[in-house]
Design a protein around this motif. Structure first.
Motif, PDB file in Angstrom:
ATOM      1  N   UNK A 190       0.854  -1.190   0.000  1.00 45.57           N
ATOM      2  CA  UNK A 190       0.000   0.000   0.000  1.00 45.57           C
ATOM      3  C   UNK A 190       0.888   1.237   0.000  1.00 45.57           C
ATOM      4  N   UNK A 191       0.683   2.098  -0.987  1.00 43.10           N
ATOM      5  CA  UNK A 191       1.526   3.279  -1.192  1.00 43.10           C
ATOM      6  C   UNK A 191       0.650   4.532  -1.152  1.00 43.10           C
ATOM      7  N   UNK A 192       0.708   5.285  -0.064  1.00 43.44           N
ATOM      8  CA  UNK A 192      -0.085   6.515   0.066  1.00 43.44           C
ATOM      9  C   UNK A 192       0.566   7.658  -0.686  1.00 43.44           C
ATOM     10  N   UNK A 193      -0.183   8.250  -1.613  1.00 47.04           N
ATOM     11  CA  UNK A 193       0.305   9.403  -2.377  1.00 47.04           C
ATOM     12  C   UNK A 193      -0.786  10.475  -2.353  1.00 47.04           C
ATOM     13  N   UNK A 194      -0.917  11.180  -1.209  1.00 46.95           N
ATOM     14  CA  UNK A 194      -2.003  12.159  -1.059  1.00 46.95           C
ATOM     15  C   UNK A 194      -1.715  13.474  -1.780  1.00 46.95           C
ATOM     16  N   UNK A 195      -2.770  14.265  -1.936  1.00 47.83           N
ATOM     17  CA  UNK A 195      -2.619  15.612  -2.466  1.00 47.83           C
ATOM     18  C   UNK A 195      -3.587  15.911  -3.587  1.00 47.83           C
ATOM     19  N   UNK A 196      -4.037  17.175  -3.625  1.00 52.10           N
ATOM     20  CA  UNK A 196      -4.889  17.686  -4.710  1.00 52.10           C
ATOM     21  C   UNK A 196      -6.133  16.822  -4.920  1.00 52.10           C
ATOM     22  N   UNK A 197      -6.855  16.577  -3.824  1.00 57.92           N
ATOM     23  CA  UNK A 197      -8.099  15.805  -3.867  1.00 57.92           C
ATOM     24  C   UNK A 197      -7.906  14.463  -4.571  1.00 57.92           C
ATOM     25  N   UNK A 198      -6.780  13.833  -4.334  1.00 63.52           N
ATOM     26  CA  UNK A 198      -6.530  12.512  -4.879  1.00 63.52           C
ATOM     27  C   UNK A 198      -5.921  12.494  -6.267  1.00 63.52           C
ATOM     28  N   UNK A 199      -5.758  13.670  -6.883  1.00 66.18           N
ATOM     29  CA  UNK A 199      -5.295  13.690  -8.270  1.00 66.18           C
ATOM     30  C   UNK A 199      -3.813  13.345  -8.403  1.00 66.18           C
ATOM     31  N   UNK A 200      -3.021  13.573  -7.360  1.00 66.36           N
ATOM     32  CA  UNK A 200      -1.596  13.241  -7.435  1.00 66.36           C
ATOM     33  C   UNK A 200      -1.409  11.720  -7.510  1.00 66.36           C
ATOM     34  N   UNK A 201      -2.047  11.014  -6.593  1.00 64.50           N
ATOM     35  CA  UNK A 201      -1.963   9.560  -6.619  1.00 64.50           C
ATOM     36  C   UNK A 201      -2.601   8.966  -7.859  1.00 64.50           C
ATOM     37  N   UNK A 202      -3.716   9.539  -8.285  1.00 62.70           N
ATOM     38  CA  UNK A 202      -4.384   9.044  -9.484  1.00 62.70           C
ATOM     39  C   UNK A 202      -3.513   9.251 -10.714  1.00 62.70           C
ATOM     40  N   UNK A 203      -2.855  10.406 -10.789  1.00 64.20           N
ATOM     41  CA  UNK A 203      -1.964  10.683 -11.907  1.00 64.20           C
ATOM     42  C   UNK A 203      -0.779   9.735 -11.941  1.00 64.20           C
ATOM     43  N   UNK A 204      -0.265   9.399 -10.760  1.00 71.45           N
ATOM     44  CA  UNK A 204       0.848   8.447 -10.680  1.00 71.45           C
ATOM     45  C   UNK A 204       0.420   7.088 -11.226  1.00 71.45           C
ATOM     46  N   UNK A 205      -0.752   6.605 -10.803  1.00 67.58           N
ATOM     47  CA  UNK A 205      -1.237   5.311 -11.280  1.00 67.58           C
ATOM     48  C   UNK A 205      -1.551   5.348 -12.769  1.00 67.58           C
ATOM     49  N   UNK A 206      -2.018   6.493 -13.243  1.00 60.14           N
ATOM     50  CA  UNK A 206      -2.367   6.656 -14.658  1.00 60.14           C
ATOM     51  C   UNK A 206      -1.152   6.452 -15.555  1.00 60.14           C
ATOM     52  N   UNK A 207       0.015   6.936 -15.094  1.00 58.40           N
ATOM     53  CA  UNK A 207       1.241   6.858 -15.884  1.00 58.40           C
ATOM     54  C   UNK A 207       2.025   5.575 -15.640  1.00 58.40           C
ATOM     55  N   UNK A 208       1.570   4.738 -14.730  1.00 58.91           N
ATOM     56  CA  UNK A 208       2.295   3.512 -14.397  1.00 58.91           C
ATOM     57  C   UNK A 208       2.188   2.495 -15.539  1.00 58.91           C
ATOM     58  N   UNK A 209       3.147   1.582 -15.631  1.00 57.55           N
ATOM     59  CA  UNK A 209       3.084   0.540 -16.671  1.00 57.55           C
ATOM     60  C   UNK A 209       1.811  -0.298 -16.537  1.00 57.55           C
ATOM     61  N   UNK A 210       1.252  -0.657 -17.671  1.00 61.91           N
ATOM     62  CA  UNK A 210       0.011  -1.439 -17.674  1.00 61.91           C
ATOM     63  C   UNK A 210       0.331  -2.932 -17.624  1.00 61.91           C
ATOM     64  N   UNK A 211       1.145  -3.323 -16.653  1.00 64.17           N
ATOM     65  CA  UNK A 211       1.600  -4.715 -16.577  1.00 64.17           C
ATOM     66  C   UNK A 211       1.138  -5.426 -15.313  1.00 64.17           C
ATOM     67  N   UNK A 212       0.189  -4.817 -14.594  1.00 68.19           N
ATOM     68  CA  UNK A 212      -0.320  -5.436 -13.385  1.00 68.19           C
ATOM     69  C   UNK A 212       0.489  -5.148 -12.147  1.00 68.19           C
ATOM     70  N   UNK A 213       1.498  -4.295 -12.270  1.00 68.05           N
ATOM     71  CA  UNK A 213       2.348  -3.986 -11.116  1.00 68.05           C
ATOM     72  C   UNK A 213       1.805  -2.840 -10.280  1.00 68.05           C
ATOM     73  N   UNK A 214       0.744  -2.166 -10.767  1.00 74.38           N
ATOM     74  CA  UNK A 214       0.174  -1.022 -10.054  1.00 74.38           C
ATOM     75  C   UNK A 214      -1.345  -1.079 -10.082  1.00 74.38           C
ATOM     76  N   UNK A 215      -1.945  -0.835  -8.920  1.00 75.14           N
ATOM     77  CA  UNK A 215      -3.387  -0.695  -8.797  1.00 75.14           C
ATOM     78  C   UNK A 215      -3.685   0.637  -8.130  1.00 75.14           C
ATOM     79  N   UNK A 216      -4.878   1.156  -8.344  1.00 74.50           N
ATOM     80  CA  UNK A 216      -5.298   2.424  -7.743  1.00 74.50           C
ATOM     81  C   UNK A 216      -6.550   2.221  -6.918  1.00 74.50           C
ATOM     82  N   UNK A 217      -6.530   2.754  -5.695  1.00 81.13           N
ATOM     83  CA  UNK A 217      -7.748   2.805  -4.880  1.00 81.13           C
ATOM     84  C   UNK A 217      -8.507   4.051  -5.323  1.00 81.13           C
ATOM     85  N   UNK A 218      -9.618   3.853  -5.983  1.00 81.80           N
ATOM     86  CA  UNK A 218     -10.388   4.981  -6.496  1.00 81.80           C
ATOM     87  C   UNK A 218     -11.589   5.289  -5.621  1.00 81.80           C
TER      88      UNK A 218
END
Length: 340
Positions: free
Chosen positions: A87-115
């Motif tokens: 579990x990797x907490x990336x807070x900030x900007x109403x969740x957009x920082x963490x969401x942006x990080x997950x958005x740019x992550x490789x699409x290989x199953x190594x990253x999930x996002x709590x939405x």
């Protein structure tokens, strides 16, 4: 080898091919081998598994409802995937920082996002971004949380109808966790349903100061997610919950709908994968998460938090996700909500 399919309308060009017993036996052997081989290959196909640790991004600080759910399912999910889930907490900007990080992550199953609804259904309509949240791959729903309509202790309204009457007589103020937050947009939805347009919005930098303002009688009312409302039952006036049925943690509080106010809106929490994640990967993740959320431990914790488990298939969650994005966007535009 491709399996042969014989239909009732099949007409062989050479009659001897069918009538010759040895040919019939050969054909039967070929078809049988082909069908067996196809079934054998299908059964032998292993389910996808991650090649290394899985990063589960939570776009909020530790301790919140989403963080609690992520940490609850991570160990059991790791057992099923055969890799650690971090579990990797990336807070900030109403969740957009963490969401942006997950958005740019490789699409290989190594990253999930709590939405959650705030960061993916509401905020994208308020703040232009390179992150197109509709391109996330919905994996699994976790839970939904209704909101509770609460008033300051001395507000001169003992029930919902008296509160609505008071709203129509004078301009009441309400607190939120910030412009564009779920607590803000829920009051916008409430105002639309109640047909009032004179409410005064007082945004705060988070839910904690908003609650303090309500307790200090600096504002008149607010809407708070039921997951955190129970502890304030003796300190505020509770007028109703925004779900279709009563909350298991606040069973004595009627819904807004059963009191005559047609408003059913809830905050959702779910798991998403980066854009372009393959169907094989997302399906494997969905299956593993579904097994975890079906456990008695998960259901018990969800109920304890005042949430309701989300059920359904991955495709159903995908439709729900896009529908929520559309509905909240329509509300933002119709109310002309702008970030302060």
């Amino acid at each position: 080898m491709t399996a042969l399919k014989l239909s009732s309308g099949f007409r062989p060009s050479c009659p001897r091919f069918i009538t010759d017993p040895s040919r019939r036996r050969a054909l039967a052997g070929i078809v049988g081998f082909s069908l067996f081989g196809t079934a054998h290959v299908a059964q032998a196909q292993p389910m996808w598994r991650p090649a290394g640790p899985v990063r589960f991004v939570v776009p909020y600080p530790p301790g919140g409802t989403g963080d609690i759910l992520a940490r609850l399912i991570a160990p059991s999910l790791a057992e099923r995937l055969g890799q650690p889930v971090i579990v990797d907490n990336k807070p900030g900007a109403t969740g957009s920082i963490g969401s942006g990080y997950a958005y740019m992550a490789p699409a290989d199953g190594s990253t999930l996002l709590l939405g959650v609804a705030d960061s993916l259904s509401i905020y994208p309509h308020l703040a232009p971004s390179r992150t197109d949240v509709t391109k996330f791959v919905p994996v699994a729903g976790l839970a939904v949380a209704p909101y509770v309509l609460m008033g300051r202790p001395d507000l001169p309204a003992e029930n919902l109808q008296e509160l609505l009457s008071l709203m129509r007589k004078q301009s009441l103020s309400y607190a939120s966790a910030g412009s564009g937050s779920g607590s803000h947009m829920m009051v916008v939805a409430l105002a639309n349903a109640a047909k009032v347009d004179n409410l005064l919005h007082v945004p705060y930098n988070g839910m904690a100061p908003a609650l303090q303002a309500l307790l200090g009688k600096q504002v008149d009312f607010m809407l708070l997610a039921a997951a955190g409302a129970g502890q304030y039952r003796s300190r505020f006036k509770f007028y109703g919950v925004s779900s279709a049925s009563r909350s298991p943690t606040l069973p004595e509080i009627p819904t807004l709908t059963e009191q005559g106010l047609p408003l059913v809106k809830e905050n959702w929490l779910g798991v998403l994968a980066p854009p372009n994640t393959s169907a094989a990967i997302s399906a494997a993740m969905a299956k593993a998460i579904g097994e975890v959320t079906a456990s008695a431990e998960f259901k018990s914790k969800v109920a304890e938090l005042g949430l309701r488990p989300m059920t359904g298939t991955q495709s159903e969650f995908a439709r729900y996700y896009l529908d929520e994005h559309r509905k909240w966007g329509e509300l933002v535009r119709s109310a002309n909500i702008k970030l302060d």
